[in-house]
Write a protein that holds these residues in place. Structure first.
Motif, PDB file in Angstrom:
ATOM      1  N   SER A  63       0.824  -1.201   0.000  1.00 47.88           N
ATOM      2  CA  SER A  63       0.000   0.000   0.000  1.00 47.88           C
ATOM      3  C   SER A  63       0.860   1.254   0.000  1.00 47.88           C
ATOM      4  O   SER A  63       0.588   2.207  -0.728  1.00 47.88           O
ATOM      5  CB  SER A  63      -0.927   0.002   1.224  1.00 47.88           C
ATOM      6  N   ILE A  64       1.912   1.244   0.824  1.00 50.08           N
ATOM      7  CA  ILE A  64       2.811   2.403   0.874  1.00 50.08           C
ATOM      8  C   ILE A  64       3.490   2.603  -0.475  1.00 50.08           C
ATOM      9  O   ILE A  64       3.587   3.735  -0.982  1.00 50.08           O
ATOM     10  CB  ILE A  64       3.857   2.222   1.992  1.00 50.08           C
ATOM     11  N   ARG A  65       3.940   1.492  -1.079  1.00 53.05           N
ATOM     12  CA  ARG A  65       4.603   1.608  -2.383  1.00 53.05           C
ATOM     13  C   ARG A  65       3.638   2.139  -3.437  1.00 53.05           C
ATOM     14  O   ARG A  65       3.995   2.981  -4.263  1.00 53.05           O
ATOM     15  CB  ARG A  65       5.163   0.241  -2.812  1.00 53.05           C
ATOM     16  N   HIS A  66       2.393   1.644  -3.410  1.00 51.60           N
ATOM     17  CA  HIS A  66       1.407   2.110  -4.385  1.00 51.60           C
ATOM     18  C   HIS A  66       1.126   3.593  -4.197  1.00 51.60           C
ATOM     19  O   HIS A  66       1.013   4.345  -5.181  1.00 51.60           O
ATOM     20  CB  HIS A  66       0.117   1.310  -4.251  1.00 51.60           C
ATOM     21  N   GLN A  67       1.026   4.045  -2.959  1.00 49.08           N
ATOM     22  CA  GLN A  67       0.788   5.462  -2.703  1.00 49.08           C
ATOM     23  C   GLN A  67       1.943   6.314  -3.223  1.00 49.08           C
ATOM     24  O   GLN A  67       1.740   7.412  -3.752  1.00 49.08           O
ATOM     25  CB  GLN A  67       0.571   5.685  -1.207  1.00 49.08           C
ATOM     26  N   ARG A  68       3.164   5.798  -3.061  1.00 47.83           N
ATOM     27  CA  ARG A  68       4.321   6.545  -3.567  1.00 47.83           C
ATOM     28  C   ARG A  68       4.294   6.635  -5.085  1.00 47.83           C
ATOM     29  O   ARG A  68       4.605   7.687  -5.669  1.00 47.83           O
ATOM     30  CB  ARG A  68       5.611   5.873  -3.094  1.00 47.83           C
TER      31      ARG A  68
END
Length: 377
Positions: A133-138
């Motif tokens: 999720s964090i990677r997708h948000q980035r």
């Protein structure tokens, strides 16, 4: 710091045995929100409604109708953000290998499942989901930032292009023929470079808007971005000069989906096309081919019959800022940028070139499980 303020993650548990569903929900219900399904088809119906909040799928393998392996393959294809766990009571190594390889399983639990094993597997799965999720948000932030920069650059570049064209039209009345030629060539170069930048921006924005950079909550809500589609979009928007478009052919052996950073891959293709066209300037019977192949590995090849890359440049091309076009503004950073983009998602660039015999640049993509000819399940 405590995680108490983090919302509970949702787990979908799939098993045709009612008691198994009740046991699972009772065992982990205080830590996770649990949804249950008694079949693969019921699980798919729940996913279509609730996929945006489901973090982990835990499914039994042996069920009437579609088995857990079939469900895992569909979820891997349509909801790749969901972490997948398989539960089985059968020590069938061939079956397990097939399921792991095609369903991208995070963990396998054996029945009867033990509470400690379940909790540990879910803890690790939750960590994996949060990392994704964090990677997708980035990635979304990168897309939005680049789209903003593209918007801000569009107007001044258009003004530069128009100003250069104005210089070209006025120079004939004010200078001698030699000076006219020099200024005219400079104005043309200015105009062509501005037009190229505008085309790159246009192609990038089109890719951002159509590639589903925001996650879809329903399967099929956005179209897949394919290698062939990226090439077609590039050729539709690139500012070709004279007969350049006629030099280009496309060979489609088997298209494939570009699932990671398609917007940046579009920029890589544009940069490589620009390099190839520059290399073909002045070549008799110039030829440039885009070759798309999904087997044995997903790749796009850009092949030209230009003069090739000198050996002293070839060995440093992907690591040092070297260029054979410094006089026309080249700084050698383009190929390094392209390689870093491809490496950022597990791919890479390979270059084959022989002096006087042309150059082939290959974009290697990470393994993709879904070919474009494969039907959805």
């Amino acid at each position: 710091m405590s995680d108490a303020r983090q919302p509970r993650l949702t787990v979908l548990y799939v098993d045709d045995e009612e008691m198994a569903c009740k046991y699972f929900a009772r065992a982990v219900g205080t830590e996770y929100e649990v949804l249950v399904a008694s079949s693969a088809d019921e699980a798919v119906r729940i996913l279509r409604r609730e996929s945006a909040r489901i973090a982990v799928l835990v499914t039994d393998f042996r069920m009437p109708g579609r088995d857990g392996g079939d469900l895992l393959r569909q979820v891997a294809l349509e909801y790749p953000q969901i972490v997948r766990i398989l539960v089985t009571a059968y020590a069938d190594k061939d079956m397990l290998l097939r399921t792991v390889n095609t369903g991208e399983v995070f963990r396998i639990l054996e029945k009867p499942i033990e509470l400690g094993q379940v909790r540990e597997a879910l803890r690790l799965a939750a960590e994996r989901y949060r990392e994704r999720s964090i990677r997708h948000q980035r990635l979304m932030a990168i897309d939005e930032t680049l789209a903003f920069l593209a918007h801000e650059l569009n107007t001044p570049l258009a003004a530069i292009a128009n100003f250069a064209r104005g210089i070209e039209s006025r120079v004939a009345a004010q200078y001698n023929p030699l000076r006219q030629s020099e200024i005219g060539q400079a104005a043309t170069s200015m105009h062509d470079n501005a037009q190229y930048c505008l085309a790159v921006i246009s192609s990038f924005l089109q890719s951002v808007r159509s590639s589903g950079s925001r996650p879809s909550t329903q399967a099929g809500a956005s179209r897949e971005v394919t290698a062939g589609g990226l090439i077609a979009a590039l050729l539709d928007t690139y500012p070709f000069a004279g007969p350049q478009r006629e030099w280009i052919k496309i060979e489609m052996h088997d298209d494939f989906a570009v699932r990671t950073l398609p917007n940046c891959v579009a920029l890589v293709l544009s940069s490589l096309l620009s390099n190839a066209l520059r290399a073909l300037d002045g070549v008799d019977s110039p030829s440039l081919r885009f070759v798309v192949a999904a087997e044995p590995d997903a790749a796009i090849r850009i092949c030209d019959n230009g003069p090739g890359i000198p050996p002293e440049v070839m060995g440093r091309l992907l690591v040092d800022p070297v260029t054979t076009h410094a006089s026309t503004g080249g700084n050698g950073l383009g190929m390094i940028f392209c390689n870093r983009v491809m490496q950022s998602f597990g791919g890479g660039i390979r270059i084959e070139s022989t002096s006087g015999a042309g150059t082939t640049v290959t974009l290697d993509f990470p393994n993709t499980k879904s070919r474009m000819h494969r039907s959805d399940r």
